[in-house]
Scaffold this motif. Structure first.
Motif, PDB file in Angstrom:
ATOM      1  N   TRP A 293     -12.361  -1.165  -4.060  1.00 15.09           N
ATOM      2  CA  TRP A 293     -11.532  -2.209  -3.448  1.00 15.09           C
ATOM      3  C   TRP A 293     -11.070  -3.262  -4.460  1.00 15.09           C
ATOM      4  CZ3 TRP A 293      -8.285  -2.514   0.134  1.00 15.09           C
ATOM      5  CH2 TRP A 293      -7.867  -3.738   0.641  1.00 15.09           C
ATOM      6  N   PRO A 294     -11.944  -3.799  -5.329  1.00 16.18           N
ATOM      7  CA  PRO A 294     -11.438  -4.755  -6.323  1.00 16.18           C
ATOM      8  C   PRO A 294     -10.390  -4.153  -7.269  1.00 16.18           C
ATOM      9  CG  PRO A 294     -13.812  -4.930  -6.162  1.00 16.18           C
ATOM     10  CD  PRO A 294     -13.417  -3.737  -5.363  1.00 16.18           C
ATOM     11  N   MET A 295     -10.545  -2.870  -7.591  1.00 14.70           N
ATOM     12  CA  MET A 295      -9.573  -2.235  -8.479  1.00 14.70           C
ATOM     13  C   MET A 295      -8.248  -1.960  -7.769  1.00 14.70           C
ATOM     14  SD  MET A 295     -11.077  -2.106 -11.365  1.00 14.70           S
ATOM     15  CE  MET A 295     -10.279  -0.920 -12.392  1.00 14.70           C
ATOM     16  N   LEU A 296      -8.270  -1.911  -6.438  1.00 14.05           N
ATOM     17  CA  LEU A 296      -7.046  -1.666  -5.677  1.00 14.05           C
ATOM     18  C   LEU A 296      -6.286  -2.946  -5.318  1.00 14.05           C
ATOM     19  CD1 LEU A 296      -8.075   1.088  -3.107  1.00 14.05           C
ATOM     20  CD2 LEU A 296      -6.551   1.319  -5.056  1.00 14.05           C
ATOM     21  N   ARG A 297      -6.836  -4.099  -5.642  1.00 20.67           N
ATOM     22  CA  ARG A 297      -6.192  -5.359  -5.238  1.00 20.67           C
ATOM     23  C   ARG A 297      -4.756  -5.511  -5.738  1.00 20.67           C
ATOM     24  NH1 ARG A 297     -11.416  -9.058  -5.666  1.00 20.67           N
ATOM     25  NH2 ARG A 297     -12.281  -8.554  -3.634  1.00 20.67           N
ATOM     26  N   PRO A 298      -4.443  -5.199  -6.990  1.00 19.65           N
ATOM     27  CA  PRO A 298      -3.039  -5.332  -7.405  1.00 19.65           C
ATOM     28  C   PRO A 298      -2.104  -4.409  -6.617  1.00 19.65           C
ATOM     29  CG  PRO A 298      -4.452  -5.132  -9.321  1.00 19.65           C
ATOM     30  CD  PRO A 298      -5.301  -4.864  -8.129  1.00 19.65           C
TER      31      PRO A 298
ATOM     32  N   THR B  35      -2.695  -3.252  -3.602  1.00 27.35           N
ATOM     33  CA  THR B  35      -2.673  -3.741  -2.226  1.00 27.35           C
ATOM     34  C   THR B  35      -1.727  -4.926  -2.095  1.00 27.35           C
ATOM     35  OG1 THR B  35      -4.968  -3.035  -1.976  1.00 27.35           O
ATOM     36  CG2 THR B  35      -4.111  -4.543  -0.327  1.00 27.35           C
ATOM     37  N   PHE B  36      -1.725  -5.813  -3.072  1.00 30.18           N
ATOM     38  CA  PHE B  36      -0.805  -6.948  -3.047  1.00 30.18           C
ATOM     39  C   PHE B  36       0.646  -6.464  -3.059  1.00 30.18           C
ATOM     40  CE2 PHE B  36       1.773 -10.138  -5.281  1.00 30.18           C
ATOM     41  CZ  PHE B  36       1.647 -11.191  -4.382  1.00 30.18           C
ATOM     42  N   TYR B  37       0.947  -5.527  -3.945  1.00 29.48           N
ATOM     43  CA  TYR B  37       2.303  -4.977  -4.004  1.00 29.48           C
ATOM     44  C   TYR B  37       2.682  -4.313  -2.684  1.00 29.48           C
ATOM     45  CZ  TYR B  37       6.131  -1.837  -5.021  1.00 29.48           C
ATOM     46  OH  TYR B  37       7.310  -1.161  -4.960  1.00 29.48           O
ATOM     47  N   VAL B  38       1.771  -3.520  -2.127  1.00 26.92           N
ATOM     48  CA  VAL B  38       2.043  -2.822  -0.871  1.00 26.92           C
ATOM     49  C   VAL B  38       2.268  -3.824   0.253  1.00 26.92           C
ATOM     50  CG1 VAL B  38       0.987  -1.343   0.892  1.00 26.92           C
ATOM     51  CG2 VAL B  38       0.930  -0.658  -1.504  1.00 26.92           C
ATOM     52  N   LEU B  39       1.447  -4.853   0.340  1.00 31.48           N
ATOM     53  CA  LEU B  39       1.608  -5.853   1.406  1.00 31.48           C
ATOM     54  C   LEU B  39       2.938  -6.584   1.310  1.00 31.48           C
ATOM     55  CD1 LEU B  39      -1.929  -7.440   1.827  1.00 31.48           C
ATOM     56  CD2 LEU B  39      -0.564  -6.295   3.567  1.00 31.48           C
ATOM     57  N   VAL B  40       3.289  -7.028   0.117  1.00 32.31           N
ATOM     58  CA  VAL B  40       4.563  -7.734  -0.058  1.00 32.31           C
ATOM     59  C   VAL B  40       5.736  -6.826   0.313  1.00 32.31           C
ATOM     60  CG1 VAL B  40       6.112  -8.756  -1.774  1.00 32.31           C
ATOM     61  CG2 VAL B  40       3.696  -9.375  -1.744  1.00 32.31           C
ATOM     62  N   THR B  41       5.698  -5.607  -0.173  1.00 30.45           N
ATOM     63  CA  THR B  41       6.770  -4.653   0.123  1.00 30.45           C
ATOM     64  C   THR B  41       6.828  -4.336   1.610  1.00 30.45           C
ATOM     65  OG1 THR B  41       6.375  -3.697  -2.051  1.00 30.45           O
ATOM     66  CG2 THR B  41       7.757  -2.447  -0.566  1.00 30.45           C
ATOM     67  N   LEU B  42       5.674  -4.159   2.235  1.00 35.38           N
ATOM     68  CA  LEU B  42       5.645  -3.847   3.666  1.00 35.38           C
ATOM     69  C   LEU B  42       6.209  -4.986   4.504  1.00 35.38           C
ATOM     70  CD1 LEU B  42       2.251  -2.000   4.186  1.00 35.38           C
ATOM     71  CD2 LEU B  42       4.528  -1.144   4.724  1.00 35.38           C
ATOM     72  N   PHE B  43       5.878  -6.218   4.152  1.00 36.34           N
ATOM     73  CA  PHE B  43       6.444  -7.342   4.899  1.00 36.34           C
ATOM     74  C   PHE B  43       7.965  -7.373   4.779  1.00 36.34           C
ATOM     75  CE2 PHE B  43       2.224  -9.327   5.194  1.00 36.34           C
ATOM     76  CZ  PHE B  43       2.292  -9.771   6.514  1.00 36.34           C
ATOM     77  N   ILE B  44       8.467  -7.170   3.587  1.00 34.12           N
ATOM     78  CA  ILE B  44       9.920  -7.172   3.394  1.00 34.12           C
ATOM     79  C   ILE B  44      10.571  -6.050   4.176  1.00 34.12           C
ATOM     80  CG2 ILE B  44      11.741  -6.815   1.675  1.00 34.12           C
ATOM     81  CD1 ILE B  44       9.839  -8.214  -0.355  1.00 34.12           C
ATOM     82  N   VAL B  45      10.007  -4.838   4.063  1.00 35.05           N
ATOM     83  CA  VAL B  45      10.597  -3.674   4.732  1.00 35.05           C
ATOM     84  C   VAL B  45      10.501  -3.790   6.243  1.00 35.05           C
ATOM     85  CG1 VAL B  45      10.273  -1.189   5.071  1.00 35.05           C
ATOM     86  CG2 VAL B  45      10.312  -2.136   2.775  1.00 35.05           C
ATOM     87  N   SER B  46       9.381  -4.298   6.758  1.00 32.97           N
ATOM     88  CA  SER B  46       9.231  -4.359   8.215  1.00 32.97           C
ATOM     89  C   SER B  46      10.127  -5.426   8.840  1.00 32.97           C
ATOM     90  CB  SER B  46       7.770  -4.590   8.596  1.00 32.97           C
ATOM     91  OG  SER B  46       7.316  -5.817   8.105  1.00 32.97           O
TER      92      SER B  46
END
Length: 184
Positions: A136-141, A143-154
């Protein structure tokens, strides 16, 4: 706003779950990667046609499968009933987009050095602890990219709702998104 919440959380968890499953060295994992990525590159009109058939109240596959599982199941008009429509559209968007974000998570998972997991095993960590303290700590960057992109796309979802509701956001404007409202 409810649609954005459903789409973002659903896509995030679905893509992370599939990426974690495909990160193992299972046979035919390349086939499954392609299978999960295909909806992302499929035309939205084709996706809308597939889901319109799946959600059909009389002949849809979803109602048929539910009638096999649940006794005395009454057919549901998934896209025509206000309480189900928003979730039904969110499932479509999750299904179509999860493959792309799965690939992002999978690429990040493949880049985590095995030494971290080996050190965690030596320290006595089980699989769950390895996930929370290494993965999980290694996936944080990512995850941040995915969250930002998902908010924009949704926030930009327009085409699939426009196709299936003829631009009205029916039933009773329950599936009206910001972009569809601007369009109207």
């Amino acid at each position: 706003m409810r649609f954005v919440g459903l789409a973002v959380t659903g896509t995030l968890f679905a893509s992370l779950f599939v990426a974690l499953l495909l990160n193992t060295d299972i046979k035919r994992s390349a086939f499954f990667r392609i299978a999960f990525f295909m909806p992302y590159v499929t035309s939205t009109v084709a996706v809308a046609a597939i889901w319109k058939w799946l959600y059909d109240p009389l002949y849809g596959l979803l109602n048929y499968l539910l009638s096999l599982i649940i006794p005395n199941f009454q057919n549901v008009a998934w896209l025509k009933e206000e309480r189900y429509a928003l979730a039904a559209f969110a499932v479509m968007v999750i299904w179509q987009g999860a493959g792309y974000y799965m690939m992002i998570f999978l690429a990040r998972l493949k880049s985590i050095p095995d030494e971290y997991y080996e050190a965690a095993r030596i320290d006595g960590a089980n699989t769950w602890q390895s996930f929370w303290h290494v993965t999980w700590p290694m996936l944080r960057p990512a995850t941040f990219y995915v969250l930002v992109t998902l908010f924009i796309v949704s926030f930009q979802v327009f085409d699939i709702i426009y196709i299936l509701t003829k631009g009205l956001g029916d039933p009773n404007k329950s599936t009206l998104t910001y972009v569809l409202q601007l369009f109207n």
